[in-house]
Design a protein around this motif. Structure first.
Motif, PDB file in Angstrom:
ATOM      1  N   GLN A  13      11.845  27.942  65.042  1.00  0.00           N
ATOM      2  CA  GLN A  13      11.242  26.676  65.501  1.00  0.00           C
ATOM      3  C   GLN A  13      11.602  25.538  64.563  1.00  0.00           C
ATOM      4  O   GLN A  13      11.919  24.439  65.002  1.00  0.00           O
ATOM      5  CB  GLN A  13       9.701  26.796  65.576  1.00  0.00           C
ATOM      6  N   GLN A  14      11.535  25.821  63.264  1.00  0.00           N
ATOM      7  CA  GLN A  14      11.881  24.794  62.270  1.00  0.00           C
ATOM      8  C   GLN A  14      13.358  24.408  62.384  1.00  0.00           C
ATOM      9  O   GLN A  14      13.710  23.245  62.280  1.00  0.00           O
ATOM     10  CB  GLN A  14      11.570  25.296  60.855  1.00  0.00           C
ATOM     11  N   SER A  33      16.631  38.838  58.794  1.00  0.00           N
ATOM     12  CA  SER A  33      15.836  37.640  59.101  1.00  0.00           C
ATOM     13  C   SER A  33      16.752  36.447  59.363  1.00  0.00           C
ATOM     14  O   SER A  33      16.467  35.618  60.227  1.00  0.00           O
ATOM     15  CB  SER A  33      14.827  37.338  57.986  1.00  0.00           C
ATOM     16  N   VAL A  34      17.867  36.369  58.642  1.00  0.00           N
ATOM     17  CA  VAL A  34      18.847  35.304  58.884  1.00  0.00           C
ATOM     18  C   VAL A  34      19.475  35.485  60.269  1.00  0.00           C
ATOM     19  O   VAL A  34      19.584  34.535  61.049  1.00  0.00           O
ATOM     20  CB  VAL A  34      19.946  35.304  57.796  1.00  0.00           C
ATOM     21  N   LEU A  35      19.872  36.711  60.572  1.00  0.00           N
ATOM     22  CA  LEU A  35      20.491  37.006  61.866  1.00  0.00           C
ATOM     23  C   LEU A  35      19.541  36.666  63.013  1.00  0.00           C
ATOM     24  O   LEU A  35      19.928  35.997  63.973  1.00  0.00           O
ATOM     25  CB  LEU A  35      20.882  38.485  61.915  1.00  0.00           C
ATOM     26  N   ASN A  36      18.302  37.117  62.913  1.00  0.00           N
ATOM     27  CA  ASN A  36      17.332  36.852  63.972  1.00  0.00           C
ATOM     28  C   ASN A  36      17.029  35.370  64.103  1.00  0.00           C
ATOM     29  O   ASN A  36      16.893  34.856  65.216  1.00  0.00           O
ATOM     30  CB  ASN A  36      16.046  37.656  63.740  1.00  0.00           C
ATOM     31  N   CYS A  37      16.929  34.683  62.991  1.00  0.00           N
ATOM     32  CA  CYS A  37      16.676  33.243  63.029  1.00  0.00           C
ATOM     33  C   CYS A  37      17.828  32.523  63.729  1.00  0.00           C
ATOM     34  O   CYS A  37      17.608  31.666  64.587  1.00  0.00           O
ATOM     35  CB  CYS A  37      16.471  32.699  61.621  1.00  0.00           C
ATOM     36  N   LEU A  38      19.063  32.878  63.378  1.00  0.00           N
ATOM     37  CA  LEU A  38      20.229  32.251  64.012  1.00  0.00           C
ATOM     38  C   LEU A  38      20.225  32.518  65.511  1.00  0.00           C
ATOM     39  O   LEU A  38      20.370  31.601  66.323  1.00  0.00           O
ATOM     40  CB  LEU A  38      21.524  32.773  63.387  1.00  0.00           C
ATOM     41  N   ALA A  52      11.239  21.656  71.054  1.00  0.00           N
ATOM     42  CA  ALA A  52      10.619  21.726  69.724  1.00  0.00           C
ATOM     43  C   ALA A  52       9.190  21.196  69.780  1.00  0.00           C
ATOM     44  O   ALA A  52       8.277  21.787  69.192  1.00  0.00           O
ATOM     45  CB  ALA A  52      11.445  20.933  68.709  1.00  0.00           C
ATOM     46  N   LYS A  53       8.979  20.080  70.499  1.00  0.00           N
ATOM     47  CA  LYS A  53       7.623  19.526  70.634  1.00  0.00           C
ATOM     48  C   LYS A  53       6.693  20.526  71.310  1.00  0.00           C
ATOM     49  O   LYS A  53       5.556  20.712  70.893  1.00  0.00           O
ATOM     50  CB  LYS A  53       7.664  18.223  71.444  1.00  0.00           C
ATOM     51  N   GLU A  54       7.195  21.171  72.369  1.00  0.00           N
ATOM     52  CA  GLU A  54       6.390  22.175  73.071  1.00  0.00           C
ATOM     53  C   GLU A  54       6.019  23.317  72.137  1.00  0.00           C
ATOM     54  O   GLU A  54       4.873  23.758  72.095  1.00  0.00           O
ATOM     55  CB  GLU A  54       7.163  22.746  74.273  1.00  0.00           C
ATOM     56  N   GLN A  55       7.018  23.807  71.382  1.00  0.00           N
ATOM     57  CA  GLN A  55       6.768  24.932  70.462  1.00  0.00           C
ATOM     58  C   GLN A  55       5.727  24.556  69.413  1.00  0.00           C
ATOM     59  O   GLN A  55       4.844  25.338  69.112  1.00  0.00           O
ATOM     60  CB  GLN A  55       8.069  25.357  69.763  1.00  0.00           C
ATOM     61  N   VAL A  84      17.450  20.545  63.772  1.00  0.00           N
ATOM     62  CA  VAL A  84      18.716  20.264  64.468  1.00  0.00           C
ATOM     63  C   VAL A  84      18.510  19.101  65.430  1.00  0.00           C
ATOM     64  O   VAL A  84      19.347  18.208  65.533  1.00  0.00           O
ATOM     65  CB  VAL A  84      19.242  21.514  65.206  1.00  0.00           C
ATOM     66  N   ALA A  85      17.376  19.086  66.113  1.00  0.00           N
ATOM     67  CA  ALA A  85      17.081  18.000  67.049  1.00  0.00           C
ATOM     68  C   ALA A  85      16.961  16.675  66.307  1.00  0.00           C
ATOM     69  O   ALA A  85      17.474  15.652  66.761  1.00  0.00           O
ATOM     70  CB  ALA A  85      15.801  18.304  67.821  1.00  0.00           C
TER      71      ALA A  85
END
Length: 177
Positions: free
Chosen positions: A140-141, A92-97, A167-170, A146-147
């Motif tokens: 997304q978070q 889950s960490v790998l996929n999130c990154l 991020a706003k679109e998501q 980061v933004a």
């Protein structure tokens, strides 16, 4: 192993690595003293690359550690945990990154784009893992945070505004579901 070493712990991640297609380090963050010197880290990275760069699997056991990994174009992403760590947590960490970087780099996850956006990579890893503790697994978070933090970091204006817009679109689409 004694019973204490198998106690549940929040310190899940031992390292996050990104290597290029020659096995050279582009990014490495170690969260414990398993490999205390740069020399030991580089030897481990060479070993891990040699064991994984020609395989299609996603999980390896190496030097008593659980390694989950994926490659894309000319990059190899690794998340390392202890031998008894849950592979799904590490994955889950790998996929999130990977998914966070994919959004931040507008799906252009390759060496040159990554090197041009190292600040974003550092911020993203910091949002996902802190001191070995998993903080976030939702890309997304991560992209959103980061933004937001981009105001403090000299990312190029265009990149920050594009990341914010993405991020706003998501968020908008996730609210509309």
């Amino acid at each position: 192993m004694d019973a204490l070493s198998l106690e549940p712990t929040l310190y899940t991640v031992k390292a996050v690595l990104i290597l290029d297609n020659d096995g050279e380090r582009l990014y490495a963050k170690y969260y414990d003293e398993t490999y205390p010197t740069v020399k030991e880290q580089k030897a481990f990275e060479k070993n891990i690359f040699n064991k994984t760069h020609r395989t299609d699997s996603e999980i390896a056991l190496l030097e008593g550690l659980t390694v989950v990994y994926k490659s894309n174009i000319d990059l190899y992403f690794y998340v390392i945990g202890s031998s008894h760590e849950n592979e799904l947590m590490l994955m889950s960490v790998l996929n999130c990154l990977f998914d966070s970087l994919s959004q931040m780099l507008r799906k252009n996850v390759e060496r040159r784009a990554l090197l041009e956006n190292m600040e974003g990579l550092f911020l993203a890893v910091g949002e996902i893992v802190d001191g070995g503790v998993i903080l976030e697994s939702d890309p997304q978070q991560v992209v959103y945070r980061v933004a937001l933090r981009g105001d403090d970091v000299p990312l190029t204006e265009q990149t920050v505004s594009q990341v914010l817009q993405s991020a706003k679109e998501q968020i908008k689409w996730s609210l509309l579901r």
